[in-house]
Write a protein that holds these residues in place. Sequence first.
Motif, PDB file in Angstrom:
ATOM      1  N   TYR A  48       0.838  -1.197   0.000  1.00  0.00           N
ATOM      2  CA  TYR A  48       0.000   0.000   0.000  1.00  0.00           C
ATOM      3  C   TYR A  48       0.870   1.243   0.000  1.00  0.00           C
ATOM      4  N   ARG A  49       0.423   2.253  -0.717  1.00  0.00           N
ATOM      5  CA  ARG A  49       1.054   3.573  -0.679  1.00  0.00           C
ATOM      6  C   ARG A  49       0.460   4.307   0.512  1.00  0.00           C
ATOM      7  N   VAL A  50       1.305   4.986   1.285  1.00  0.00           N
ATOM      8  CA  VAL A  50       0.841   5.753   2.430  1.00  0.00           C
ATOM      9  C   VAL A  50       0.776   7.219   2.008  1.00  0.00           C
ATOM     10  N   GLU A  59      -3.163   7.661   5.329  1.00  0.00           N
ATOM     11  CA  GLU A  59      -4.173   6.729   4.823  1.00  0.00           C
ATOM     12  C   GLU A  59      -3.501   5.790   3.835  1.00  0.00           C
ATOM     13  N   LEU A  60      -3.952   4.548   3.840  1.00  0.00           N
ATOM     14  CA  LEU A  60      -3.389   3.538   2.942  1.00  0.00           C
ATOM     15  C   LEU A  60      -4.204   3.496   1.668  1.00  0.00           C
ATOM     16  N   ASN A  61      -3.509   3.503   0.539  1.00  0.00           N
ATOM     17  CA  ASN A  61      -4.166   3.438  -0.766  1.00  0.00           C
ATOM     18  C   ASN A  61      -3.519   2.364  -1.618  1.00  0.00           C
ATOM     19  N   ALA A  62      -4.340   1.687  -2.378  1.00  0.00           N
ATOM     20  CA  ALA A  62      -3.836   0.671  -3.302  1.00  0.00           C
ATOM     21  C   ALA A  62      -2.993   1.340  -4.383  1.00  0.00           C
ATOM     22  N   ILE A  63      -2.004   0.623  -4.838  1.00  0.00           N
ATOM     23  CA  ILE A  63      -1.162   1.111  -5.934  1.00  0.00           C
ATOM     24  C   ILE A  63      -1.810   0.667  -7.232  1.00  0.00           C
ATOM     25  N   PHE A  69       4.146  -0.189  -8.659  1.00  0.00           N
ATOM     26  CA  PHE A  69       4.129  -1.436  -7.898  1.00  0.00           C
ATOM     27  C   PHE A  69       5.432  -2.207  -8.088  1.00  0.00           C
ATOM     28  N   MET A  70       5.911  -2.295  -9.308  1.00  0.00           N
ATOM     29  CA  MET A  70       7.134  -3.038  -9.596  1.00  0.00           C
ATOM     30  C   MET A  70       8.354  -2.394  -8.933  1.00  0.00           C
TER      31      MET A  70
END
Length: 88
Positions: A48-50, A59-63, A69-70
Amino acid sequence: MEDKNILKFKDEDGNVVELEAVAEIYLEKQKYLILAPLEEEAGDEYVYRVDVDKEGNEELNAIEKDEEFMRVKKEYKNLLYSEGGKDE
């Protein structure tokens, strides 16, 4: 004994799910968290990206971008190998 950083979330059914923050990674001042289930046999890890909101809360967000992500995945592997693996 090492203290574990446990985060609690609610899934789509309202059940509490506990995940351990196994790594913090910084790329170009952006923070990422690697989370893993507490059950050793589960084997899945989540990235997760903070992000920080206007009030300064994390807050945590999906990449969503594969390239981002890689880059995080590569840095996490480098971290694991430089520390001798996550099980040590």
